[in-house]
Design a protein around this motif. Structure first.
Motif, mmCIF file in Angstrom:
data_model
loop_
_atom_site.group_PDB
_atom_site.id
_atom_site.type_symbol
_atom_site.label_atom_id
_atom_site.label_comp_id
_atom_site.label_asym_id
_atom_site.label_seq_id
_atom_site.Cartn_x
_atom_site.Cartn_y
_atom_site.Cartn_z
ATOM 1 N N SER B 34 -51.026 -68.029 -86.937
ATOM 2 C CA SER B 34 -50.634 -67.338 -88.298
ATOM 3 C C SER B 34 -50.017 -68.386 -88.771
ATOM 4 O O SER B 34 -50.544 -68.700 -89.883
ATOM 5 N N LYS B 35 -49.693 -69.281 -88.497
ATOM 6 C CA LYS B 35 -48.234 -70.253 -89.467
ATOM 7 C C LYS B 35 -49.540 -71.969 -89.889
ATOM 8 O O LYS B 35 -49.562 -72.052 -91.335
ATOM 9 N N LEU B 36 -50.107 -71.333 -88.699
ATOM 10 C CA LEU B 36 -51.177 -72.324 -89.742
ATOM 11 C C LEU B 36 -52.388 -71.785 -90.948
ATOM 12 O O LEU B 36 -51.831 -71.903 -92.181
ATOM 13 N N ALA B 464 -45.756 -78.067 -87.516
ATOM 14 C CA ALA B 464 -47.541 -77.278 -87.651
ATOM 15 C C ALA B 464 -47.655 -76.382 -87.124
ATOM 16 O O ALA B 464 -47.622 -76.589 -86.081
ATOM 17 N N GLY B 465 -48.584 -76.011 -87.849
ATOM 18 C CA GLY B 465 -49.158 -74.532 -87.249
ATOM 19 C C GLY B 465 -47.818 -73.819 -85.828
ATOM 20 O O GLY B 465 -49.073 -73.349 -85.521
ATOM 21 N N GLY B 466 -46.878 -73.650 -86.449
ATOM 22 C CA GLY B 466 -46.024 -72.772 -86.063
ATOM 23 C C GLY B 466 -45.162 -73.506 -84.666
ATOM 24 O O GLY B 466 -44.787 -72.894 -83.829
ATOM 25 N N LEU B 467 -45.749 -75.124 -84.452
ATOM 26 C CA LEU B 467 -44.640 -75.223 -83.315
ATOM 27 C C LEU B 467 -42.609 -74.806 -83.406
ATOM 28 O O LEU B 467 -42.767 -75.007 -84.889
ATOM 29 N N LEU B 468 -42.254 -74.741 -82.854
ATOM 30 C CA LEU B 468 -40.809 -74.356 -82.390
ATOM 31 C C LEU B 468 -40.877 -75.960 -82.470
ATOM 32 O O LEU B 468 -39.884 -75.512 -80.928
ATOM 33 N N PRO B 469 -39.783 -77.136 -82.010
ATOM 34 C CA PRO B 469 -39.135 -77.339 -81.449
ATOM 35 C C PRO B 469 -38.057 -77.428 -81.292
ATOM 36 O O PRO B 469 -37.325 -76.329 -82.040
ATOM 37 N N GLY B 470 -37.233 -78.743 -80.663
ATOM 38 C CA GLY B 470 -35.927 -78.858 -80.222
ATOM 39 C C GLY B 470 -35.044 -78.437 -79.220
ATOM 40 O O GLY B 470 -34.288 -77.971 -79.181
ATOM 41 N N SER B 486 -52.597 -78.408 -77.129
ATOM 42 C CA SER B 486 -50.943 -77.534 -78.501
ATOM 43 C C SER B 486 -51.329 -78.018 -79.579
ATOM 44 O O SER B 486 -50.860 -77.328 -80.277
ATOM 45 N N GLY B 487 -50.943 -79.571 -79.257
ATOM 46 C CA GLY B 487 -50.664 -80.608 -81.056
ATOM 47 C C GLY B 487 -52.101 -80.198 -81.202
ATOM 48 O O GLY B 487 -51.842 -80.093 -83.478
ATOM 49 N N ILE B 488 -53.232 -80.669 -81.000
ATOM 50 C CA ILE B 488 -53.950 -80.439 -82.243
ATOM 51 C C ILE B 488 -54.361 -78.909 -82.802
ATOM 52 O O ILE B 488 -54.832 -79.172 -84.093
ATOM 53 N N ARG B 489 -54.346 -77.899 -81.778
ATOM 54 C CA ARG B 489 -54.755 -76.865 -82.270
ATOM 55 C C ARG B 489 -53.458 -76.488 -83.622
ATOM 56 O O ARG B 489 -54.086 -75.908 -84.746
ATOM 57 N N ALA B 490 -51.824 -76.922 -83.464
ATOM 58 C CA ALA B 490 -50.851 -76.637 -84.058
ATOM 59 C C ALA B 490 -52.048 -77.862 -85.369
ATOM 60 O O ALA B 490 -51.306 -76.963 -87.457
ATOM 61 N N ALA B 491 -52.661 -78.389 -85.590
ATOM 62 C CA ALA B 491 -52.822 -79.300 -86.996
ATOM 63 C C ALA B 491 -54.014 -78.627 -86.845
ATOM 64 O O ALA B 491 -54.447 -79.091 -88.525
ATOM 65 N N GLY B 492 -54.669 -77.336 -86.784
ATOM 66 C CA GLY B 492 -55.906 -77.094 -86.762
ATOM 67 C C GLY B 492 -56.995 -77.035 -86.308
ATOM 68 O O GLY B 492 -58.143 -76.959 -86.645
ATOM 69 N N PHE B 493 -56.968 -77.629 -84.951
ATOM 70 C CA PHE B 493 -57.821 -77.633 -84.026
ATOM 71 C C PHE B 493 -58.592 -76.458 -83.509
ATOM 72 O O PHE B 493 -57.690 -75.685 -83.640
#
Lengths: 603, 510
Positions: B34-36, B464-470, B486-493
């Protein structure tokens, strides 16, 4: 297996499967291939001679990891339904969907046109344009050495190469075209104004022939005239020459050694004179053919046996031929880089290079003397380093003292530095070096369960001397079979440290006196490089292996096919029969009819 | 004068600039997508990249709180990369110190593993996505592309995460991906890379050679764009027309050159022509750099000279400045270029290989600058250090050098505004060491080993894409490729599988 090529004698076997393209396309399988590398030499991506011997006796026994817990693994959350290839050990890459654009799918046995290496590009740009800045080393990614730098199957094409070649081409072209003194050596005419079509056409005809290593048809020449528009726009004729050079340097016809051949007869294509000139020049000089050689090609001289012999004789008389042969030896014997300080490295290189040149060029003699020479060429620095008598005049030939145990190139610090490990010599690595590089034998790879990156811990080695540890390791179950193949060879060289100095005891323990009795299994015992060289030259046919190595380098391949190995065997016989006279053997090799032929593509 | 082809890139420009987003795929609209979707609606590109370190995270045979410094062995925690606490309130360990100002921008994923057979070292026994029991080569394919390795060769059995994404995004930006390498030479006398220099593979397991020259990288990225200064535009226009004309002359000869070549040669040369055509399109597609934060960076100047091979054989004897090509400067220059390429949306995917697999870069100079001179190459630091310095602090000092460059890039991205946030907010940037620190892969017996695919750690930065860092996330049981997914998914994969590994690490999305 191909039928013998009758009527040409043994040398006709040379290049039986072609120096270039398509000679064995699609017809080879792995069992027909044989790598010349040592352990660590794997398929495709590997081929390293990195000292990951795995046979280091200090490593744990290879079977210690077996019999552990059931195969649980941490991958519980893996999706077993993912496109998993079956676990047969087959390369999963083979099962991946086809790519959306052409891929580089060649295998080690493929015979493909090599792209110019960094060294060949540097040499060519120096020779053709006077550019001595080694631009390829500056802009292109480092070549793979396996152990040679020209294995076409390891060369990839990607945006990085294209971008780098563009920058290289533009820089080299600008330097060449903007320097009036330099360009006088390669510009064929003096322009009369910015739009001098005649001079430009002459330059195009001359430079395309020079950089493509053959003339191109007139209709292609004309198209380059578009570049004159830029010269007119800037009112500067040399703008068009700069752009012309930039175009030629990025052209695949320049970057790849392409062979087409013609007049197929019985499956063989005849190379034209230009293609022969290219073969000759890159083989003997590591550089593109000169105008002179291209003229000989144009005159038809190189399609005759005698013409090739004469041309090769002229090429071999140049300094470039010496550099090229030295470079081959440095890659073959592992000393192209030496892990010592620059001053010592330079002295080592000079010593080794001078001996090679003496044996091959200056006083042509039995090539095997390279390994048995009783004299060596040293500077004062190197004489002191080795503990040899000082040469007269600061640098020169000295004889090895009686009892030194030294003879030939295997006594040089250059070669003795190679194949070291953990800041010391490695009898295992040196043994593997002799097996793989000097005898062209394959040795088994290390068992995967052995971690070859770990030297002995202080605890493990306490109280024991280095050779004792090696010998104890060799007696362990599961280790003996492989280590007995190479460790005894290296042990015979243990009195010579990784800088080539004689030593009586271990580097770190004076109580560990080195009793360096080595053995070349199957041939006999020896002490030191001189006795090893005697065994290699008198008993073990090191000349045969040299021929294989030279053939592999000549073919720009990572592995020889069975047919090529057969060709090498026949060439070896010829080498033996001429008394190992390298220069004569090389002339016979290039003058053989087969040198001017390539196999017809069987597609 | 020039033949003008209507390139695909030209078409893209014609329909609204190079920043054309992919159509939103239905499969992206799950809980994590959704964030993406929001970002794409705002027209904000989502990026992905890997910063790679060719070293382990711990010292060979050293417990995680043990080291030997200046000849003294002692116990002290806080140097091994993994903090002892989970969640947000963890203590920064030595190698993470460069990220102190970015605590809220990245997550630590610890304790991941690549599967392997403990019973057998046979290739046929390697499980899906697993490692052949011979480090270093055996760890590469499963780590980068999720395909099991079946030999010790340094190769990948499939496409890597960066290229999987780049292939899906192909056409969205002027450049599909940036593949850069900082360490320009192998440095170990007598041997060669043998595949250790590749971390990006296209579909078909095709090796992608990295750009190692910051100078070439700069020119390839920015030299084709129209300069800002009006008085430089005529010269630029002239040069670009000339460049295209030069390339046209090469392309025009294509069919003539191919005539008579064998099938293999033809394939090889055609590939070269294809890449030349890509270059033409990159030249043709570069017009004006975007406004805002996007601007042409300063040219980096000549590359630092490439150092010769190490004078010494791994450890102790290494002291002089051989085996080093000022990787510190090279890393900074390449990070600068990556930063601006992402800001300008010239690409959305990159890999930055700081050091190659099993790197033999001499660390004496860089560790001296960090206050702990170690006379060894990077590989030996992991195994044996030098005679006086080894164990966790020695290894972590070198790891800190790598993470320092990761932090440099993250800071630049974080400091660059975009939308309501920063460019880092629209990125997923991974830091990936080569190895973990656990059971030895080779013998499956020894503990606290560098040759391990256990207890592996990745850092994942950005939102990106709803990642919640920290946070420090316990990723026990996950495969590192699931973190990459997870990383590429966040970027639109669009997908959930890489090689033989499927699924994500849900915790990274909060």
């Amino acid at each position: 297996m191909m039928a013998p090529y009758r009527g040409l004698g043994r040398l006709a076997w040379f290049f039986l499967v072609g120096l270039g393209s398509g000679a064995c396309s699609g017809s080879l399988t792995a069992p027909e291939e044989q790598r010349l590398d040592g352990p660590g030499a794997g398929d495709d991506d590997d081929g390293s001679e990195l000292p990951t011997d795995g046979a280091d006796p200090t490593a744990d026994a290879p079977d210690r990891g077996r019999g552990g817990a059931a195969d649980a693994g941490p991958g519980d959350r893996l999706d077993p339904g993912a496109d998993s290839p079956d676990a047969t050990g087959a390369d999963p890459a083979d099962e991946v969907d086809p790519p959306s654009r052409p891929t580089q799918t060649s295998t080690p046995s493929d015979s493909v046109a090599p792209r110019l290496t960094q060294a060949e590009l540097n040499n060519t740009l120096r020779d053709l344009l006077g550019d001595d800045t080694s631009p390829a080393s500056q802009y292109l990614a480092e070549d793979e050495f396996a152990p040679y730098d020209n294995d076409a199957t390891r060369q990839t094409v990607s945006a990085a190469l294209i971008d780098s070649m563009q920058v290289l081409a533009e820089n080299v072209a600008a330097r060449a075209a903007r320097d009036p003194r330099a360009r006088s050596s390669w510009m064929p005419c003096e322009p009369q104004g910015a739009s001098d079509v005649a001079c430009f056409d002459q330059a195009v005809m001359d430079l395309t022939r020079l950089f493509f290593r053959r003339p191109i048809p007139d209709e292609q020449l004309v198209s380059y005239r578009t570049l004159l528009d830029f010269a007119e726009e800037q009112d500067d004729f040399y703008v068009s020459i700069e752009l012309l050079l930039a175009s030629l340097l990025q052209d695949p016809e320049f970057l790849y050694r392409l062979e087409r051949g013609a007049n197929a007869n019985d499956g063989m294509l005849q190379l034209d004179g230009y293609e022969v000139a290219t073969r000759l020049s890159f083989l003997l000089l590591g550089s593109a053919p000169s105008r002179t050689l291209l003229d000989e090609a144009e005159a038809g001289a190189l399609v005759t046996t005698e013409g090739r012999r004469n041309a090769a004789q002229q090429l071999l008389a140049t300094n470039a031929a010496r550099r090229q042969l030295n470079r081959f030896h440095a890659m073959w014997l592992g000393y192209r880089a030496i892990p010592h300080d620059a001053e010592l490295n330079a002295a080592f290189q000079l010593e080794t290079q001078t001996l090679i040149e003496q044996v091959v060029f200056d006083e042509p003699q039995n090539y095997l003397n390279l390994f048995t020479s009783p004299t060596t060429y040293v500077s004062e620095l190197l004489a002191e380093h080795y503990g040899l008598p000082e040469p007269s005049g600061g640098v020169g030939w000295v004889s090895y003292p009686s009892g030194s145990g030294r003879a030939g190139i295997l006594s040089h610090g250059s070669v003795l530095s190679a194949f070291s490990k953990f800041s010391d010599t490695s009898p295992t690595q040196r043994g593997i070096f002799v097996r793989t590089r000097l005898l062209c034998q394959e040795v088994p790879p290390p068992p995967p369960t052995v971690d070859v990156d770990q030297p002995p811990s202080a605890e493990e080695s306490a109280g024991s001397c280095k050779l004792d540890r090696y010998r104890a390791h060799r007696e362990q179950s599961g280790c003996a079979e492989c280590h007995s193949l190479f460790d005894p060879i290296g042990e015979g060289l243990e009195n010579y440290d990784m800088a080539g100095r004689y030593r009586e005891h271990d580097d770190d323990d004076e109580s560990c006196v080195i009793d360096a009795v080595g053995a070349l299994p199957g041939y006999g015992e020896f002490r030191g490089p001189a006795e090893l060289a005697a065994l290699l030259t008198e008993e073990a046919a090191i000349g045969d292996c040299f021929v294989r190595q030279y053939l592999q380098y000549s073919l720009a391949k990572g592995a020889l096919t069975s047919a090529e190995r057969q060709a090498a065997d026949d060439l070896s016989t010829a080498f033996t029969e001429n008394g190992y006279m390298f220069d004569q053997w090389l002339l016979e090799l290039v003058s053989a009819e087969r040198f001017a032929q390539k196999q017809e593509d069987d597609q | 004068m020039n033949r003008r082809r209507l390139h695909r890139r030209t078409l893209l420009r014609g329909i609204g600039g190079v920043a054309v987003g992919l159509p939103l795929l239905e499969c992206m609209l799950d809980a994590n997508g959704s964030k993406l979707a929001e970002a794409q609606e705002l027209g904000l590109p989502q990026r992905y990249g890997i910063v790679f370190a060719g070293q382990a995270i711990g010292g060979d045979g050293w417990a995680k709180n043990m080291q030997r410094i200046d000849g003294e062995s002692y116990e002290e925690g806080g140097h091994y990369i993994v903090p002892s606490e989970l969640g947000t309130d963890y203590s920064l360990t030595t190698p993470l110190q460069p990220l102190e100002g970015l605590r809220s921008e990245f997550s630590i994923l610890s304790n991941m593993s690549i599967p392997f057979s403990r019973n057998s070292a046979e290739a046929s026994e390697v499980p899906p996505g697993g490692a052949y029991r011979d480090f270093h080569g055996g760890g590469k394919s499963p780590l980068l592309c999720g395909v099991r390795s079946t030999s010790p060769d340094f190769r990948c059995g499939g496409v890597t995460s960066d290229q999987a994404l780049a292939e899906q995004l192909r056409g969205s930006t002027l450049i599909d991906s940036l593949v850069y390498r900082v360490q320009p030479s192998w440095y170990l006398a007598g041997s060669s890379y043998a595949g250790r220099q590749y971390i990006s593979y296209a579909t078909g397991a095709e090796r992608i050679e990295a750009q190692v020259s910051p100078l070439v990288a700069y020119q390839a990225l920015f030299d084709n764009f129209t300069p800002d200064q009006a008085d430089a535009r005529d010269a630029h226009d002239f040069r670009q027309r000339a460049r295209l004309s030069v390339l046209d002359l090469i392309s025009e000869r294509r069919e003539r050159v191919l005539v008579g070549l064998s099938q293999l040669d033809r394939q090889r040369v055609e590939r070269h022509y294809d890449e030349l055509r890509e270059l033409e399109m990159r030249i043709d597609g570069a017009t004006e750099l975007n406004s805002g934060a996007c601007s042409r960076p300063d040219a980096p100047g000549d590359d630092p000279p490439v150092g010769g091979d190490n004078a010494g054989s791994g450890s102790d004897s290494i002291a002089t400045n051989t085996g080093y090509s000022d990787e510190s400067l090279r890393a900074r220059l390449l990070a600068d270029l990556i930063h601006m390429a992402l800001v300008c949306d010239l690409t959305r995917v990159f890999t930055l290989q700081l050091t190659v697999f099993q790197s033999h870069m001499n660390v004496f100079q860089l560790t001296s600058e960090m206050g702990l001179p170690i006379r060894a190459d990077l590989h030996e630091v992991g195994h044996n250090g030098d005679v006086d310095n080894k164990g966790q602090l020695a290894v972590s000092t070198c790891l800190k050098w790598h993470i320092n460059h990761y932090a440099y890039l993250l800071n630049k991205l974080a400091d660059t505004p975009e939308g309501d946030g920063s460019v880092l907010d629209n990125s997923a940037i991974v830091f990936m060491p080569e190895a973990g620190h656990g059971l030895q892969l080779n013998d499956a017996t020894s503990e606290n080993q560098t040759h391990s695919v256990e207890q592996m750690v990745l850092l994942l930065a950005g939102r990106a894409g709803g990642l919640l860092p920290g946070r420090h996330i316990d990723a026990t049981g996950y495969h590192p490729v699931q973190a990459l997914l997870s990383g590429i998914r966040a970027a639109g994969f669009a997908g959930d599988t890489l090689g033989e590994v499927s699924g994500f690490v849900p915790d990274v999305f909060g």
